[in-house]
Design a protein around this motif. Structure first.
Motif, PDB file in Angstrom:
ATOM      1  N   GLU A  14       0.815  -1.211   0.000  1.00 46.84           N
ATOM      2  CA  GLU A  14       0.000   0.000   0.000  1.00 46.84           C
ATOM      3  C   GLU A  14       0.851   1.265   0.000  1.00 46.84           C
ATOM      4  O   GLU A  14       0.367   2.336  -0.332  1.00 46.84           O
ATOM      5  N   HIS A  15       2.113   1.149   0.422  1.00 47.06           N
ATOM      6  CA  HIS A  15       3.028   2.296   0.492  1.00 47.06           C
ATOM      7  C   HIS A  15       4.237   2.036  -0.405  1.00 47.06           C
ATOM      8  O   HIS A  15       5.335   1.760   0.085  1.00 47.06           O
ATOM      9  N   PRO A  16       4.072   2.140  -1.724  1.00 51.71           N
ATOM     10  CA  PRO A  16       5.173   1.820  -2.636  1.00 51.71           C
ATOM     11  C   PRO A  16       6.379   2.755  -2.512  1.00 51.71           C
ATOM     12  O   PRO A  16       7.491   2.363  -2.856  1.00 51.71           O
ATOM     13  N   ASP A  17       6.188   3.955  -1.986  1.00 48.58           N
ATOM     14  CA  ASP A  17       7.314   4.880  -1.825  1.00 48.58           C
ATOM     15  C   ASP A  17       8.276   4.426  -0.734  1.00 48.58           C
ATOM     16  O   ASP A  17       9.424   4.870  -0.698  1.00 48.58           O
ATOM     17  N   ASP A  18       7.822   3.546   0.168  1.00 52.08           N
ATOM     18  CA  ASP A  18       8.664   3.059   1.257  1.00 52.08           C
ATOM     19  C   ASP A  18       9.448   1.805   0.893  1.00 52.08           C
ATOM     20  O   ASP A  18      10.196   1.284   1.713  1.00 52.08           O
ATOM     21  N   VAL A  19       9.286   1.293  -0.313  1.00 53.79           N
ATOM     22  CA  VAL A  19       9.984   0.076  -0.737  1.00 53.79           C
ATOM     23  C   VAL A  19      11.403   0.430  -1.173  1.00 53.79           C
ATOM     24  O   VAL A  19      11.603   1.319  -1.992  1.00 53.79           O
ATOM     25  N   THR A  20      12.377  -0.274  -0.594  1.00 49.70           N
ATOM     26  CA  THR A  20      13.771  -0.099  -0.995  1.00 49.70           C
ATOM     27  C   THR A  20      14.427  -1.468  -1.162  1.00 49.70           C
ATOM     28  O   THR A  20      14.071  -2.423  -0.465  1.00 49.70           O
ATOM     29  N   VAL A  21      15.365  -1.533  -2.081  1.00 48.04           N
ATOM     30  CA  VAL A  21      16.138  -2.757  -2.299  1.00 48.04           C
ATOM     31  C   VAL A  21      17.607  -2.379  -2.264  1.00 48.04           C
ATOM     32  O   VAL A  21      18.041  -1.481  -2.983  1.00 48.04           O
ATOM     33  N   THR A  22      18.349  -3.071  -1.406  1.00 50.00           N
ATOM     34  CA  THR A  22      19.785  -2.856  -1.293  1.00 50.00           C
ATOM     35  C   THR A  22      20.487  -4.085  -1.852  1.00 50.00           C
ATOM     36  O   THR A  22      20.153  -5.205  -1.496  1.00 50.00           O
ATOM     37  N   GLU A  23      21.455  -3.849  -2.720  1.00 50.35           N
ATOM     38  CA  GLU A  23      22.187  -4.940  -3.354  1.00 50.35           C
ATOM     39  C   GLU A  23      23.520  -5.121  -2.630  1.00 50.35           C
ATOM     40  O   GLU A  23      24.308  -4.194  -2.507  1.00 50.35           O
ATOM     41  N   VAL A  24      23.756  -6.349  -2.134  1.00 50.50           N
ATOM     42  CA  VAL A  24      25.005  -6.686  -1.463  1.00 50.50           C
ATOM     43  C   VAL A  24      25.764  -7.643  -2.379  1.00 50.50           C
ATOM     44  O   VAL A  24      25.390  -8.802  -2.520  1.00 50.50           O
ATOM     45  N   PRO A  25      26.831  -7.154  -3.042  1.00 53.64           N
ATOM     46  CA  PRO A  25      27.548  -8.004  -3.993  1.00 53.64           C
ATOM     47  C   PRO A  25      28.352  -9.095  -3.296  1.00 53.64           C
ATOM     48  O   PRO A  25      28.713  -8.990  -2.131  1.00 53.64           O
ATOM     49  N   ALA A  36       7.451  -0.815   4.334  1.00 53.86           N
ATOM     50  CA  ALA A  36       6.853  -0.225   5.532  1.00 53.86           C
ATOM     51  C   ALA A  36       6.380  -1.351   6.456  1.00 53.86           C
ATOM     52  O   ALA A  36       5.949  -2.404   5.978  1.00 53.86           O
ATOM     53  N   PRO A  37       6.472  -1.147   7.770  1.00 52.07           N
ATOM     54  CA  PRO A  37       6.081  -2.206   8.715  1.00 52.07           C
ATOM     55  C   PRO A  37       4.665  -2.748   8.489  1.00 52.07           C
ATOM     56  O   PRO A  37       4.431  -3.952   8.599  1.00 52.07           O
ATOM     57  N   GLU A  38       3.732  -1.861   8.129  1.00 48.92           N
ATOM     58  CA  GLU A  38       2.353  -2.331   7.920  1.00 48.92           C
ATOM     59  C   GLU A  38       2.193  -3.112   6.615  1.00 48.92           C
ATOM     60  O   GLU A  38       1.182  -3.783   6.421  1.00 48.92           O
ATOM     61  N   ASP A  39       3.173  -3.061   5.727  1.00 55.21           N
ATOM     62  CA  ASP A  39       3.127  -3.813   4.466  1.00 55.21           C
ATOM     63  C   ASP A  39       3.883  -5.142   4.528  1.00 55.21           C
ATOM     64  O   ASP A  39       3.876  -5.904   3.566  1.00 55.21           O
ATOM     65  N   MET A  40       4.520  -5.418   5.643  1.00 52.62           N
ATOM     66  CA  MET A  40       5.329  -6.627   5.757  1.00 52.62           C
ATOM     67  C   MET A  40       4.509  -7.892   5.498  1.00 52.62           C
ATOM     68  O   MET A  40       4.949  -8.795   4.796  1.00 52.62           O
ATOM     69  N   GLY A  41       3.293  -7.940   6.006  1.00 54.55           N
ATOM     70  CA  GLY A  41       2.437  -9.107   5.807  1.00 54.55           C
ATOM     71  C   GLY A  41       2.056  -9.321   4.354  1.00 54.55           C
ATOM     72  O   GLY A  41       1.906 -10.450   3.904  1.00 54.55           O
ATOM     73  N   LYS A  42       1.928  -8.244   3.613  1.00 57.38           N
ATOM     74  CA  LYS A  42       1.564  -8.354   2.202  1.00 57.38           C
ATOM     75  C   LYS A  42       2.708  -8.905   1.372  1.00 57.38           C
ATOM     76  O   LYS A  42       2.492  -9.547   0.353  1.00 57.38           O
ATOM     77  N   VAL A  43       3.931  -8.647   1.786  1.00 58.56           N
ATOM     78  CA  VAL A  43       5.097  -9.131   1.049  1.00 58.56           C
ATOM     79  C   VAL A  43       5.410 -10.577   1.430  1.00 58.56           C
ATOM     80  O   VAL A  43       5.838 -11.362   0.592  1.00 58.56           O
ATOM     81  N   ILE A  44       5.149 -10.923   2.686  1.00 59.23           N
ATOM     82  CA  ILE A  44       5.446 -12.286   3.139  1.00 59.23           C
ATOM     83  C   ILE A  44       4.301 -13.234   2.796  1.00 59.23           C
ATOM     84  O   ILE A  44       4.524 -14.333   2.316  1.00 59.23           O
ATOM     85  N   GLY A  45       3.078 -12.818   3.045  1.00 56.81           N
ATOM     86  CA  GLY A  45       1.925 -13.661   2.743  1.00 56.81           C
ATOM     87  C   GLY A  45       1.682 -14.721   3.799  1.00 56.81           C
ATOM     88  O   GLY A  45       2.454 -14.872   4.741  1.00 56.81           O
ATOM     89  N   ARG A  46       0.616 -15.444   3.620  1.00 59.35           N
ATOM     90  CA  ARG A  46       0.287 -16.516   4.570  1.00 59.35           C
ATOM     91  C   ARG A  46       1.292 -17.640   4.441  1.00 59.35           C
ATOM     92  O   ARG A  46       1.532 -18.142   3.340  1.00 59.35           O
ATOM     93  N   GLN A  47       1.873 -17.990   5.575  1.00 53.18           N
ATOM     94  CA  GLN A  47       2.876 -19.055   5.661  1.00 53.18           C
ATOM     95  C   GLN A  47       4.047 -18.818   4.708  1.00 53.18           C
ATOM     96  O   GLN A  47       4.695 -19.749   4.255  1.00 53.18           O
ATOM     97  N   GLY A  48       4.306 -17.553   4.377  1.00 48.95           N
ATOM     98  CA  GLY A  48       5.453 -17.206   3.551  1.00 48.95           C
ATOM     99  C   GLY A  48       5.312 -17.521   2.079  1.00 48.95           C
ATOM    100  O   GLY A  48       6.294 -17.532   1.345  1.00 48.95           O
ATOM    101  N   ARG A  49       4.104 -17.738   1.617  1.00 52.68           N
ATOM    102  CA  ARG A  49       3.886 -18.130   0.217  1.00 52.68           C
ATOM    103  C   ARG A  49       4.280 -17.043  -0.776  1.00 52.68           C
ATOM    104  O   ARG A  49       4.914 -17.334  -1.798  1.00 52.68           O
ATOM    105  N   ILE A  50       3.925 -15.804  -0.508  1.00 51.18           N
ATOM    106  CA  ILE A  50       4.255 -14.727  -1.444  1.00 51.18           C
ATOM    107  C   ILE A  50       5.755 -14.500  -1.474  1.00 51.18           C
ATOM    108  O   ILE A  50       6.347 -14.344  -2.542  1.00 51.18           O
ATOM    109  N   ALA A  51       6.388 -14.517  -0.302  1.00 53.53           N
ATOM    110  CA  ALA A  51       7.846 -14.352  -0.235  1.00 53.53           C
ATOM    111  C   ALA A  51       8.545 -15.461  -1.021  1.00 53.53           C
ATOM    112  O   ALA A  51       9.508 -15.209  -1.754  1.00 53.53           O
ATOM    113  N   LYS A  52       8.048 -16.670  -0.900  1.00 52.90           N
ATOM    114  CA  LYS A  52       8.634 -17.806  -1.619  1.00 52.90           C
ATOM    115  C   LYS A  52       8.505 -17.616  -3.129  1.00 52.90           C
ATOM    116  O   LYS A  52       9.442 -17.866  -3.885  1.00 52.90           O
TER     117      LYS A  52
END
Length: 75
Positions: A14-25, A36-52
């Motif tokens: 819901e807060h796309p401006d708060d999304v950041t990606v850091t690349e560690v070579p 954003a903390p309130e978006d963490m569940g949306k990225v992880i999903g139920r039982q980690g399915r979306i993250a997977k």
């Protein structure tokens, strides 16, 4: 890979401006995803399915390009 991960994450949250990606070579490039903390569940999903699925998509595209990539979701 960084742009792909940003695109996927920004379309899930819901807060796309708060999304950041850091690349560690390294031998395996690590992409650290922060949302954003309130978006963490949306990225992880139920039982980690979306993250997977995010990890699967990014890894498959990286393999096509001859790269090794790992995705970490950071608090």
């Amino acid at each position: 890979m960084k742009e792909l991960l940003l695109y996927l994450a920004k379309n899930l949250v819901e807060h796309p401006d708060d999304v950041t990606v850091t690349e560690v070579p390294g031998e395996t490039t690590v992409l650290e995803l922060r949302v954003a903390p309130e978006d963490m569940g949306k990225v992880i999903g139920r039982q980690g399915r979306i993250a997977k699925e995010i990890r699967t998509i990014v890894k498959s595209v990286a393999q096509r390009n001859g790269q090794k990539v790992s995705v970490e979701i950071v608090d």
